[in-house]
Structures are given as structure tokens and as C-alpha cells.
Design an enzyme around this catalytic site. Sequence first.
Site, PDB file in Angstrom:
ATOM      1  N   GLU A  88     -35.174 106.153 -53.282  1.00  0.00           N
ATOM      2  CA  GLU A  88     -35.452 105.542 -54.583  1.00  0.00           C
ATOM      3  C   GLU A  88     -36.462 104.396 -54.397  1.00  0.00           C
ATOM      4  O   GLU A  88     -37.429 104.265 -55.146  1.00  0.00           O
ATOM      5  CB  GLU A  88     -34.130 105.020 -55.155  1.00  0.00           C
ATOM      6  CG  GLU A  88     -34.190 104.556 -56.580  1.00  0.00           C
ATOM      7  CD  GLU A  88     -34.418 105.701 -57.562  1.00  0.00           C
ATOM      8  OE1 GLU A  88     -34.661 105.396 -58.721  1.00  0.00           O
ATOM      9  OE2 GLU A  88     -34.371 106.887 -57.155  1.00  0.00           O
ATOM     10  N   TYR A  89     -36.211 103.580 -53.366  1.00  0.00           N
ATOM     11  CA  TYR A  89     -37.106 102.465 -53.044  1.00  0.00           C
ATOM     12  C   TYR A  89     -38.501 102.994 -52.714  1.00  0.00           C
ATOM     13  O   TYR A  89     -39.515 102.488 -53.202  1.00  0.00           O
ATOM     14  CB  TYR A  89     -36.510 101.680 -51.868  1.00  0.00           C
ATOM     15  CG  TYR A  89     -37.340 100.514 -51.398  1.00  0.00           C
ATOM     16  CD1 TYR A  89     -37.204  99.252 -51.970  1.00  0.00           C
ATOM     17  CD2 TYR A  89     -38.275 100.675 -50.367  1.00  0.00           C
ATOM     18  CE1 TYR A  89     -37.963  98.179 -51.526  1.00  0.00           C
ATOM     19  CE2 TYR A  89     -39.039  99.615 -49.927  1.00  0.00           C
ATOM     20  CZ  TYR A  89     -38.874  98.372 -50.504  1.00  0.00           C
ATOM     21  OH  TYR A  89     -39.633  97.317 -50.072  1.00  0.00           O
ATOM     22  N   ASP A  90     -38.541 104.051 -51.877  1.00  0.00           N
ATOM     23  CA  ASP A  90     -39.830 104.637 -51.494  1.00  0.00           C
ATOM     24  C   ASP A  90     -40.596 105.149 -52.717  1.00  0.00           C
ATOM     25  O   ASP A  90     -41.819 105.032 -52.791  1.00  0.00           O
ATOM     26  CB  ASP A  90     -39.619 105.795 -50.503  1.00  0.00           C
ATOM     27  CG  ASP A  90     -39.135 105.288 -49.149  1.00  0.00           C
ATOM     28  OD1 ASP A  90     -39.271 104.065 -48.900  1.00  0.00           O
ATOM     29  OD2 ASP A  90     -38.611 106.097 -48.368  1.00  0.00           O
ATOM     30  N   LEU A 117     -37.730  69.249 -29.769  1.00  0.00           N
ATOM     31  CA  LEU A 117     -36.329  68.841 -29.795  1.00  0.00           C
ATOM     32  C   LEU A 117     -35.950  68.301 -28.426  1.00  0.00           C
ATOM     33  O   LEU A 117     -36.324  68.875 -27.410  1.00  0.00           O
ATOM     34  CB  LEU A 117     -35.437  70.045 -30.113  1.00  0.00           C
ATOM     35  CG  LEU A 117     -35.380  70.497 -31.567  1.00  0.00           C
ATOM     36  CD1 LEU A 117     -34.746  71.871 -31.656  1.00  0.00           C
ATOM     37  CD2 LEU A 117     -34.598  69.499 -32.390  1.00  0.00           C
ATOM     38  N   LYS A 175     -29.510  77.937 -32.233  1.00  0.00           N
ATOM     39  CA  LYS A 175     -30.930  77.836 -31.905  1.00  0.00           C
ATOM     40  C   LYS A 175     -31.402  79.228 -31.506  1.00  0.00           C
ATOM     41  O   LYS A 175     -31.106  79.727 -30.425  1.00  0.00           O
ATOM     42  CB  LYS A 175     -31.164  76.845 -30.769  1.00  0.00           C
ATOM     43  CG  LYS A 175     -32.630  76.631 -30.462  1.00  0.00           C
ATOM     44  CD  LYS A 175     -32.846  75.376 -29.632  1.00  0.00           C
ATOM     45  CE  LYS A 175     -34.317  75.090 -29.438  1.00  0.00           C
ATOM     46  NZ  LYS A 175     -34.973  76.068 -28.555  1.00  0.00           N
ATOM     47  N   ARG A 226     -46.516  77.484 -34.023  1.00  0.00           N
ATOM     48  CA  ARG A 226     -46.296  76.065 -33.795  1.00  0.00           C
ATOM     49  C   ARG A 226     -47.496  75.432 -33.071  1.00  0.00           C
ATOM     50  O   ARG A 226     -47.885  74.309 -33.367  1.00  0.00           O
ATOM     51  CB  ARG A 226     -45.015  75.884 -32.978  1.00  0.00           C
ATOM     52  CG  ARG A 226     -44.708  74.450 -32.676  1.00  0.00           C
ATOM     53  CD  ARG A 226     -43.285  74.285 -32.199  1.00  0.00           C
ATOM     54  NE  ARG A 226     -43.046  72.898 -31.886  1.00  0.00           N
ATOM     55  CZ  ARG A 226     -43.326  72.337 -30.717  1.00  0.00           C
ATOM     56  NH1 ARG A 226     -43.797  73.083 -29.748  1.00  0.00           N
ATOM     57  NH2 ARG A 226     -43.120  71.067 -30.514  1.00  0.00           N
ATOM     58  N   GLU A 274     -37.741  80.451 -37.592  1.00  0.00           N
ATOM     59  CA  GLU A 274     -37.884  81.156 -36.324  1.00  0.00           C
ATOM     60  C   GLU A 274     -38.043  82.654 -36.597  1.00  0.00           C
ATOM     61  O   GLU A 274     -37.261  83.226 -37.360  1.00  0.00           O
ATOM     62  CB  GLU A 274     -36.627  80.881 -35.494  1.00  0.00           C
ATOM     63  CG  GLU A 274     -36.773  81.079 -34.018  1.00  0.00           C
ATOM     64  CD  GLU A 274     -37.460  79.910 -33.303  1.00  0.00           C
ATOM     65  OE1 GLU A 274     -37.853  78.911 -33.947  1.00  0.00           O
ATOM     66  OE2 GLU A 274     -37.615  80.029 -32.076  1.00  0.00           O
ATOM     67  N   LYS A 283     -28.136  72.964 -25.012  1.00  0.00           N
ATOM     68  CA  LYS A 283     -28.501  74.224 -24.368  1.00  0.00           C
ATOM     69  C   LYS A 283     -27.269  75.030 -23.965  1.00  0.00           C
ATOM     70  O   LYS A 283     -26.273  74.474 -23.519  1.00  0.00           O
ATOM     71  CB  LYS A 283     -29.342  73.962 -23.107  1.00  0.00           C
ATOM     72  CG  LYS A 283     -30.617  73.173 -23.363  1.00  0.00           C
ATOM     73  CD  LYS A 283     -31.564  73.899 -24.285  1.00  0.00           C
ATOM     74  CE  LYS A 283     -32.481  74.837 -23.511  1.00  0.00           C
ATOM     75  NZ  LYS A 283     -33.525  75.382 -24.427  1.00  0.00           N
ATOM     76  N   CYS A 294     -26.244 113.756  -0.001  1.00  0.00           N
ATOM     77  CA  CYS A 294     -25.247 112.858  -0.593  1.00  0.00           C
ATOM     78  C   CYS A 294     -24.741 111.852   0.444  1.00  0.00           C
ATOM     79  O   CYS A 294     -24.325 112.254   1.527  1.00  0.00           O
ATOM     80  CB  CYS A 294     -24.087 113.691  -1.138  1.00  0.00           C
ATOM     81  SG  CYS A 294     -22.699 112.686  -1.723  1.00  0.00           S
TER      82      CYS A 294
HETATM   83  O1  D41 Z   1     -33.407  78.142 -34.318  1.00  0.00           O
HETATM   84  C1  D41 Z   1     -34.267  77.420 -33.819  1.00  0.00           C
HETATM   85  N1  D41 Z   1     -34.991  77.865 -32.814  1.00  0.00           N
HETATM   86  C2  D41 Z   1     -34.518  76.046 -34.345  1.00  0.00           C
HETATM   87  C3  D41 Z   1     -35.603  75.314 -33.853  1.00  0.00           C
HETATM   88  C4  D41 Z   1     -33.699  75.450 -35.325  1.00  0.00           C
HETATM   89  N2  D41 Z   1     -32.616  76.118 -35.841  1.00  0.00           N
HETATM   90  N3  D41 Z   1     -33.967  74.213 -35.792  1.00  0.00           N
HETATM   91  C5  D41 Z   1     -35.023  73.500 -35.324  1.00  0.00           C
HETATM   92  N4  D41 Z   1     -35.244  72.268 -35.836  1.00  0.00           N
HETATM   93  C6  D41 Z   1     -36.267  71.546 -35.397  1.00  0.00           C
HETATM   94  C7  D41 Z   1     -36.487  70.194 -35.993  1.00  0.00           C
HETATM   95  C8  D41 Z   1     -35.192  69.426 -36.030  1.00  0.00           C
HETATM   96  C9  D41 Z   1     -37.497  69.417 -35.192  1.00  0.00           C
HETATM   97  C10 D41 Z   1     -36.992  70.359 -37.385  1.00  0.00           C
HETATM   98  C11 D41 Z   1     -35.888  74.026 -34.322  1.00  0.00           C
HETATM   99  C12 D41 Z   1     -36.967  73.189 -33.908  1.00  0.00           C
HETATM  100  N5  D41 Z   1     -37.128  71.978 -34.452  1.00  0.00           N
HETATM  101  C13 D41 Z   1     -37.916  73.555 -32.865  1.00  0.00           C
HETATM  102  N6  D41 Z   1     -38.139  74.740 -32.348  1.00  0.00           N
HETATM  103  C14 D41 Z   1     -39.080  74.640 -31.403  1.00  0.00           C
HETATM  104  C15 D41 Z   1     -39.466  73.368 -31.308  1.00  0.00           C
HETATM  105  C16 D41 Z   1     -38.747  72.672 -32.233  1.00  0.00           C
END
Ligand code: D41
Length: 576
Positions: free
Chosen positions: A41-43, A89, A121, A142, A179, A319, A413
Site C-alpha cells: 500500500e505504501y509502495d 564529552l 551513548k 561533527r 547520532e 564508559k 581428521c
Molecule cells: O549517543 C551519543 N553518542 C551522544 C553523544 C549522546 N546521547 N549525547 C551527547 N551529548 C553531547 C553533549 C552533551 C555535548 C551535547 C553526545 C555528545 N555530546 C557527543 N558525541 C560525540 C561528541 C560529543
Amino acid sequence: MSSVDSRQPGVAQRIAELRQTIDYHNYRYYVLDDPQIADIEYDRLLRELQELETQHPELVTPDSPTQRVGAEPIAAFGEARHGVPMLSLDNIFSEAELEDFDRRVREGLGWEHVDYVAEPKLDGLSVNLRYQDGLLVQAGTRGDGRVGEDITANIRTVRTVPLRLQGDGWPELLEVRGEVVIRRADFQRLNELRLDQGEKPFANPRNAAAGSLRQLDPRITAARPLSFFTFGTGASSEPIDGSHSAVLERLRQWGFLVNDQVKKVVGAEGCETYYRDLLARRDELPFEIDGIVYKVDDLAAREELGFTARAPRWAAAHKLPAVEASTRVASIEPSVGRTGVITPVANLEPVAVGGVTVSRATLHNLDEVRRKDVREGDTVMVRRAGDVIPEITAVVVDKRPAAAEPWEMPASCPVCGSEVQRLEGQAAHRCIGGLYCPAQQVGAVIHFASRKAMDIDGLGDKLIEQLVNKGLVRTVADLFALSHEQVAGQERMGDKSADNLLKAIDRARKTTLPRLIYALGIDQVGEVTANQLAQHFGDLDAVMQADEEALQTVPDIGPVVAKALPISLPSRITAT
Ligand code: D41
């Protein structure tokens, strides 16, 4: 074809209607993951719009959903200057550092408790989107934080990027940041497709996303399953709201995809709880993450805290353990499986990957060893994605010892010395020893005793290996002739456990036909096929007497299984 005039209000109106409908369904499908109409339908709607635009090229606009298929290739990327810099960050590596971060924020503000927004992140590429009067006008990478590459034509192909903002109330000028990633499931499919087409697979979703965005031909980008998750705003001609969480909510209303794991938390304690929870669920998330970002929610408080040279004082990235690490291949060992398939397995110098120590990685088959050109002594990158077996993703060729030779599949083997063959059209090499090969004897008995097969309690892998190695068991039939002394004489076996095991073996004499057929471990015959064979033939004799033609009348049994079954079935039961 019709001779509609574009000056007639009908065509322009129909085009506007189609765009609105298609945008809506696009949003339902890609952003909400909740489609309301069928794909065909979308197509059909999209095709109608394409036809009208072909007939009336003067009515094509850059925000039309037809523009997502990718424009003509360009010669080089231009520059994209960000309205306000895209900052870095600061990283946090422990809970102690998280508490330090929270203390600095509290002291900076003179507050007792601070509300944060915690976000996964995502491991992708940060992108800045510029909207003018609600229309996407430029997209940039970026870059150095101030100026990136202009990837507008590529970003237009990403289905989760609105070409025109939904609803109302957006600032005249608005930068939206986020992202670009590839979901795990999409990545898997993409790599399978590339292998099918004889192309090199991507090492990880991040590389795939980066490679897809840096294409001079947007039509290539259009064919890649990219997603854009927004994490905030850049320049804005007027304030949007007073808190980050409220801004994200507005962005959601304007049509953006906001990660559903984003959560408001209180203080360092709230951040820690969020971190532990997400770390535990990391492998279940649909996309790869390399950390958690904590951000002060109150935007006035952010102003007060300000920035260091490169990063805001109001945010930090905690991290997670890396999912990729480098180590050395000590040896590559041909491992003989239950059905005789020989799998090259790399023995690695133990290394921590994503919080787990890894010392082995499968190389699947000889083609895979050749494609990656992994050699004994090589330094390699090892990666754990989700809960799957670790993979070698790349060889660090610079570190290869001069004497390293390409790996070869052995001609015989390693367990029984029988010939190793590769069947036409198959990727796997096999030991042709069948149940003469102790590895296959052990494998067949392990499978026979397993839970979904005969479910023999107390008959573990180690015990089976002992029984086979001492010649007490060669086929599953031998299990039923074991004596108390023979069983009790094995390592870590007492009188009592020997009794229990013999009782369990005895119970296995009475079972159902589907279980028995499955338990025989016939190549290509899993639970489902075993069930169908049992239903169709009624007893084991009838299955054994069935020829190729009779077997093919069973649902789901194709020519390959039908050919293999009559040969392997009797040998599974009677071979010595
Ligand atoms: O999901 C991410 N990679 C992510 C990157 C995120 N969820 N938030 C981010 N927020 C920032 C700020 C706080 C500086 C606005 C970021 C990044 N910075 C970031 N990613 C790469 C450099 C900075």
C-alpha cells in the site's frame, strides 16, 4: 497518460496530499515502529507520487519523500559550519569518578540534589541538522566541532530524519543533533547481503554507519539501513523549553526519534542505578552502546556551569567496558563436531572483551579463514556483539611475524585420521569417518543424552568422553548394555550415582517416536523434521524402510535430506 496541467489545482493538491500521507506512514513505520498500512500500500502511494512528479518536475520540492532515494553523486563534500560548536564529552571510568562529577556540579550550583537525564551513548556518528522554517536545509558531520562535512544529500535518505518538521511551535532556525547508527539486526542483514554479493563485510556497525554516510553517491547511502537518534539541539533562534527532558519531548513531537531508554534520574545514586541496569541489559539493546551520558536537566543550571576548553561542565560520558580488544592467535585448531564438520577455532591469548574473558573464537570454515587471512601468531581484533560467540573482526597485518604461513585445513581428521572432504557446494569440510571417528561417537552420544533428546540425567559430556575413550561405548546402543561396575569405575562416580545413572538410562528405553528420531542425531533432522517423520510413518521401521521418493512426500523434507536420510539412519543405529 493523463494530460493534467500542473496549473490545475488538482495535481498540486494531490501531490501535497500524497506527501503528507507518505510522511505520516513513514513516521509510523520508522520512528514509532508501528506501521498502519501494508508495505505494498505504501509502495503504491509512493509510486503515484513519483509518477506525478515525473510528469510535473516543476512541482518537485526537496522535502518530498521521493527525495529519499538519493540524488546524483557529487565530486566532493562541501563545508558545513555549525551554528554553535559541537562539544566533546569528558569521560568517567568509575563510580568514584561519577561521584566526583556530581559533587562538582552540586558545588558549582550550590544545590543539594541535581536532576540528570541519563542516555545511552550510541556508538555511531554525531551529526548536526539545520532546519529553516521547519525544512531541513543542511546536515553536517561533527568535524572539528566548528566545521564539518556537508552530508545533506546523504542525510536526506535516512528515513528517521524528518525532511519537514511535524506539528508547530518550532523556532525559525533550529539545529538538531544526534547520532547516526545501524541497529544490530540491520547490521547483521547488511553483512549477510554483502557476503552474498562477494563484498567485504563491515567489521562493526559503527564502521558500517560511517562508511555509509561518507559516500559521494547518495544512492548508496539510501540503500543502507541508517537510523538517526536525536540527543539535543544546537543553535536555535528562540528558546524551546527550560529543561533538556522537555526539549527532547518537543523534538519527539516534531517527528524525531528519541531513544526510549532515555530517563530522568536524581543525583549520582540515580545515575549509578541507571548505569548498572543498562550495563546488565546491554546485549539485549537493539543497538550498540559504548557508554552512558549524564546531562544536567535544567538548562539555566547548564548556563551557570558553563564549559571547559573543550567540553561542558554539565555533562559526562560514563564508559562501558570495550566490546573490542586486540590479542594474539596462539594456534588455529581444527575442531571435529558431532556430525564430523571440521571447524577452525582460534585459540587466543586470554583477553577481556566487554567484561568477559575470551580465549577462543570460531573461524567458521576455511573460506572464512582465507577471507580474513588469519594466521597462527597474528595479532587480531576480537569483538563480542550481543551474546553471540566472539568473532575475529580483523588482523593487524603490521604485527604479523615474518614466518606466519596461511592456515591449511588438514587432509586427514585430527581425531581418527579418516579423510577430510569438502562436498560440492558446501562451505564445510567433514571427516568422512562417521561413527568410526571417536569425536563423532562422543558427539552422537552427547546429543542422544541431551535434554530435548532422551534427556538422560547424570550422563554428562566428561563421562561420555571417558566411556568412549575406554571403548565401553561406541554407539548409543552400547549405553543400554553398560554394567554397574563399568559405570562405577569412572572418575567421580560412586555406587549411588552409578545406580542413578543406570536407572536414568533404563527409563530412556521408553520414549516417544519423535524424540527417538531426533535423538539419533541424523544430519539435517532437527526437532521439527523428527516430528514430521514420526507423524507420517508411525514407527521407526517404516522410517528406515522409506526410500528417497517416499521421504520427499513428508512436509518440509527436500531432496537433500531425502537423499541423506536412508544412508545415515541405519549407520547411526547399527554402525560399530
Ligand atoms: O549517543 C551519543 N553518542 C551522544 C553523544 C549522546 N546521547 N549525547 C551527547 N551529548 C553531547 C553533549 C552533551 C555535548 C551535547 C553526545 C555528545 N555530546 C557527543 N558525541 C560525540 C561528541 C560529543
